[in-house]
Design an enzyme around this catalytic site. Structure first.
Site, PDB file in Angstrom:
ATOM      1  N   GLU A  15      -1.813  -8.285   4.059  1.00  0.00           N
ATOM      2  CA  GLU A  15      -2.179  -9.468   4.792  1.00  0.00           C
ATOM      3  C   GLU A  15      -4.005  -9.832   5.546  1.00  0.00           C
ATOM      4  OE1 GLU A  15      -1.586  -6.116   3.928  1.00  0.00           O
ATOM      5  OE2 GLU A  15      -2.060  -4.864   5.556  1.00  0.00           O
ATOM      6  N   HIS A  46      -3.458  -5.042   0.217  1.00  0.00           N
ATOM      7  CA  HIS A  46      -3.583  -5.974   1.389  1.00  0.00           C
ATOM      8  C   HIS A  46      -2.612  -7.089   0.920  1.00  0.00           C
ATOM      9  CE1 HIS A  46      -2.706  -2.021   3.958  1.00  0.00           C
ATOM     10  NE2 HIS A  46      -3.667  -1.831   2.636  1.00  0.00           N
ATOM     11  N   ASP A  98     -27.172   6.375  12.438  1.00  0.00           N
ATOM     12  CA  ASP A  98     -28.187   6.020  13.476  1.00  0.00           C
ATOM     13  C   ASP A  98     -29.033   6.944  12.891  1.00  0.00           C
ATOM     14  OD1 ASP A  98     -26.383   3.382  14.411  1.00  0.00           O
ATOM     15  OD2 ASP A  98     -25.645   5.279  15.950  1.00  0.00           O
ATOM     16  N   CYS A 150       1.080  -1.671  -0.037  1.00  0.00           N
ATOM     17  CA  CYS A 150       0.418  -0.393   0.174  1.00  0.00           C
ATOM     18  C   CYS A 150       0.958   0.990   0.238  1.00  0.00           C
ATOM     19  CB  CYS A 150      -0.825   0.079   1.423  1.00  0.00           C
ATOM     20  SG  CYS A 150      -2.425   1.307   1.488  1.00  0.00           S
ATOM     21  N   ASP A 200     -22.508  -6.873  16.954  1.00  0.00           N
ATOM     22  CA  ASP A 200     -22.338  -5.250  18.674  1.00  0.00           C
ATOM     23  C   ASP A 200     -22.013  -6.155  19.798  1.00  0.00           C
ATOM     24  OD1 ASP A 200     -24.077  -4.040  16.268  1.00  0.00           O
ATOM     25  OD2 ASP A 200     -25.997  -4.131  16.736  1.00  0.00           O
TER      26      ASP A 200
HETATM   27  O1  1PR Z   1     -21.814   6.350  19.173  1.00  0.00           O
HETATM   28  O2  1PR Z   1     -19.432   6.225  18.203  1.00  0.00           O
HETATM   29  O3  1PR Z   1     -19.574   6.027  20.379  1.00  0.00           O
HETATM   30  O4  1PR Z   1     -20.980   4.337  18.908  1.00  0.00           O
HETATM   31  C1  1PR Z   1     -21.473   3.638  18.930  1.00  0.00           C
HETATM   32  C2  1PR Z   1     -22.315   2.629  17.686  1.00  0.00           C
HETATM   33  O5  1PR Z   1     -22.592   1.805  18.412  1.00  0.00           O
HETATM   34  C3  1PR Z   1     -22.301   3.041  16.443  1.00  0.00           C
HETATM   35  O6  1PR Z   1     -21.942   2.922  15.151  1.00  0.00           O
HETATM   36  C4  1PR Z   1     -23.672   2.529  16.811  1.00  0.00           C
HETATM   37  O7  1PR Z   1     -25.066   2.532  15.246  1.00  0.00           O
HETATM   38  C5  1PR Z   1     -23.545   1.332  17.319  1.00  0.00           C
HETATM   39  N1  1PR Z   1     -24.898   0.911  18.444  1.00  0.00           N
HETATM   40  C6  1PR Z   1     -25.517   1.586  19.617  1.00  0.00           C
HETATM   41  N2  1PR Z   1     -26.687   1.086  19.681  1.00  0.00           N
HETATM   42  C7  1PR Z   1     -27.129   0.099  19.141  1.00  0.00           C
HETATM   43  C8  1PR Z   1     -28.111  -0.529  19.282  1.00  0.00           C
HETATM   44  O8  1PR Z   1     -28.229  -1.631  18.784  1.00  0.00           O
HETATM   45  N3  1PR Z   1     -28.573  -0.479  20.570  1.00  0.00           N
HETATM   46  N4  1PR Z   1     -26.078  -0.766  17.315  1.00  0.00           N
HETATM   47  C9  1PR Z   1     -25.669   0.479  18.063  1.00  0.00           C
HETATM   48  C10 1PR Z   1     -26.205   0.144  16.120  1.00  0.00           C
HETATM   49  C11 1PR Z   1     -26.661  -1.426  13.861  1.00  0.00           C
HETATM   50  C12 1PR Z   1     -26.440  -2.936  13.511  1.00  0.00           C
HETATM   51  C13 1PR Z   1     -26.387  -3.677  13.033  1.00  0.00           C
HETATM   52  C14 1PR Z   1     -27.434  -3.441  11.720  1.00  0.00           C
HETATM   53  C15 1PR Z   1     -27.945  -4.727  11.269  1.00  0.00           C
HETATM   54  N5  1PR Z   1     -26.189  -1.166  15.402  1.00  0.00           N
HETATM   55  O9  1PR Z   1     -24.775  -2.093  13.512  1.00  0.00           O
HETATM   56  O10 1PR Z   1     -25.544  -4.432  13.171  1.00  0.00           O
HETATM   57  O11 1PR Z   1     -28.632  -2.819  12.462  1.00  0.00           O
HETATM   58  O12 1PR Z   1     -28.351  -5.788  12.137  1.00  0.00           O
HETATM   59  P1  1PR Z   1     -29.834  -7.031  11.399  1.00  0.00           P
HETATM   60  O13 1PR Z   1     -28.991  -7.476  10.388  1.00  0.00           O
HETATM   61  O14 1PR Z   1     -29.699  -7.502  12.841  1.00  0.00           O
HETATM   62  O15 1PR Z   1     -30.933  -6.359  11.311  1.00  0.00           O
HETATM   63  P2  1PR Z   1     -20.322   6.072  18.865  1.00  0.00           P
END
Ligand code: 1PR
Length: 524
Positions: free
Chosen positions: A183, A181, A380, A79, A225
């Site tokens: 790796e 990359h 979000d 890279c 998550d």
């Molecule tokens: O705000 O910089 O501290 O970052 C927090 C991060 O955590 C953010 O990226 C936010 O999207 C994520 N987050 C916070 N709370 C939740 C929660 O679910 N209660 N999750 C959360 C976000 C959404 C996706 C999920 C998809 C696919 N989760 O990551 O994986 O919606 O899901 P599915 O295929 O089951 O529908 P910060």
């Protein structure tokens, strides 16, 4: 023994892990003398050209590197380790590269998203031992906004197509370097590293099955998550519209390191960890996430993204930490990209209020040091219905899915703290502003769709995708392989992410890829 030149930026741990996984030991360059005595030198790099050359100068390594190259001793650049070999880069006008090869590094000037992020093919132009074992149809992981333009075409080892045909690796004698990359390119990338570690004298001929033009694959990303449950264990959880509790308890779908490895083995093109309560914690004190990354990067050789809690903060002893410190710790622990959620919204609001680009925000600072491609913005949003586009000062779309009162219009409200707080900013504007400030990719979630298995929000994805020139990851709502096909045929999203269907083994990654294989370009 491999000598590795770590100039201090980016994910060097992954390169070390990849080399060690091939049974080789690694020693790090601490001074010019280490380069002089190296047997085989690997120079990986991420980040920005100017910053890289400044550090090489400060550390007094430039002359030793130039002498090593001039003596035609075994060298593999990766890279930025390829781009450094040239005279100069448009990324940092006026700053000299190592100048081993004549030519320049230019920014992509194309009609596609920049950076190029993802798996693309290579067209092999001459025999080489480094590429021994390839059939010509393989894909490798790229992440870059700039590409090299050599003056002498004899040094071109491979080319790749992305809007234009560009040089994706070079070779002259024992000096070899790749834009992609190894790796991060799964078992294929490891075999390429093995070819460098254990050089063979036979040069593999040019494979006969090469495509005329290579194509960037759509990526399938597994998302984990992560948070602590009420017993204090770090678990992978999953919400329904962001609510991760079931009967009062945090859902526990497994251990982060184990699940990431499973998804790598099942063919995920990337793995993303989101520390979903990171906004409450101080990540530098939240050592388990760092340990998760370190452990994962020992066995997972595809790109890793980490998000959650990346922001400036003051700890309980009054000591200030910058988002850049947090990001640095994550990169050094094996992350390739960091993702910023809540803080990106606050940064964009401030920018919209003042109109001033201070250079001091987390997005600007991290992208300056590590490059735009390393900074993902996780959005979000939640739908807010309105009866007319004039009702709100936001980017409103006409929707085919009317609201509860039959409203035909909606906007996508940004939220922070995991959806807990809605803000007076729409997702389209957020994405646009963050790109301007230096973000390299948008991870586009949708609270209404999350965990519903009802398919991606196509209207949201098109609205955001049309507002930016950086890649977009479609997220939230995947319930079947057909949903991935829908998102790739009805939007220009470069990748699609899912969580629930993979965790619950309802639709394995392999099934998604098998379904897509004749329909869209993917990495098989
Ligand atoms: O705000 O910089 O501290 O970052 C927090 C991060 O955590 C953010 O990226 C936010 O999207 C994520 N987050 C916070 N709370 C939740 C929660 O679910 N209660 N999750 C959360 C976000 C959404 C996706 C999920 C998809 C696919 N989760 O990551 O994986 O919606 O899901 P599915 O295929 O089951 O529908 P910060």
């Amino acid at each position: 023994m491999i000598t590795l030149l770590d100039y201090g930026a980016g994910n060097v741990l992954s390169v070390i892990n990849a080399i060690q996984s091939q049974g080789e030991t690694v020693t790090l360059v601490k001074s010019a003398a280490d380069i002089e005595k190296a047997e085989r030198l690997v120079f990986p790099g991420v980040g920005a050209f100017g910053n890289m050359m400044a550090i090489l100068q400060q550390k007094g390594l430039v002359k030793a590197l130039q002498a090593y190259l001039a003596a035609d001793r075994p060298f593999l650049g990766i890279c930025m380790g390829l781009q450094a070999l040239f005279e100069e880069s448009e990324e940092a006008p006026g700053i000299k590269g190592l100048g081993f090869f004549q030519g320049k590094v230019r920014r992509f000037d194309i009609n596609l998203s920049v950076p190029q992020i993802g798996w693309n093919g290579i067209n092999i132009k001459k025999p080489s031992a480094l590429l021994n074992g390839l059939q010509g149809e393989e894909k490798f992981y790229f992440v870059h906004s700039y590409h090299v333009v050599p003056e002498n075409s004899d040094i071109i080892l491979t080319t790749t197509n992305y809007g234009i045909e560009f040089v994706s690796s070079v070779k002259k004698g024992n000096i070899q370097a790749t834009q992609f990359h190894p790796e991060k390119s799964g078992t294929l990338g490891l075999s390429l590293l093995r070819n460098f570690i254990n050089p063979q004298t036979a040069e593999a001929p040019i494979p006969s099955r090469q495509q005329d033009k290579t194509v960037l694959a759509k990526r399938i990303i597994a998302c984990l998550d992560v948070r602590s449950n009420d017993q204090g264990d770090l678990v992978v959880t999953k919400g329904d519209q962001y609510d991760v509790r079931e009967d009062g308890d945090v859902r526990n779908l497994g251990q982060p390191v184990d699940l990431a490895r499973r998804y790598y083995e099942e063919g995920a093109d990337e793995v993303t960890f989101l520390n979903i309560t990171g906004f409450r914690d101080f990540p530098l004190e939240d050592m388990p996430m760092i340990e998760v990354l370190k452990q994962t990067s020992k066995n997972v050789f595809v790109p890793l993204t980490i998000g959650g809690g990346i922001k400036d903060y003051t700890d309980k002893n009054g000591i200030q930490h910058s988002a850049l410190d947090v990001a640095t710790e994550y990169f050094r622990s094996g992350a390739d990209k960091i993702s910023i959620g809540s803080d990106a919204v606050l940064i964009a609001e401030e920018f919209l209020k003042t109109g001033v680009q201070t250079g001091q925000s987390a997005i600007e600072k991290i992208s300056y040091v590590y490059g735009n491609q390393a900074v993902v913005i996780s959005v979000d949003p939640r739908r807010v219905y309105v009866t007319s586009p004039d009702d709100v000062p936001h980017k409103v779309i006409e929707t085919q899915f009317p609201g509860p009162q039959g409203e035909k219009f909606c906007w996508y409200q940004c939220t922070i703290k995991g959806g807990r707080e809605g803000r007076d900013l729409d997702a389209v504007t957020l994405a646009h502003v963050c790109e301007k400030l230096g973000a390299g990719e948008i991870l586009l979630n949708c609270i209404d769709k999350d965990g519903t298995n009802s398919g991606f929000d196509i209207e949201l994805i098109n609205a955001v995708k049309n507002a930016v020139t950086i890649p977009v990851i479609a997220s939230s709502g995947a319930g079947s392989a057909a949903h991935f096909h829908q998102v790739f045929s009805e939007t220009e999203a470069e990748s699609a992410l899912a969580a629930g269907i993979f965790h619950r083994r309802e639709v394995p990654i392999a099934a998604v890829k098998a379904y897509l294989s004749q329909k869209v370009e993917i990495r098989l």
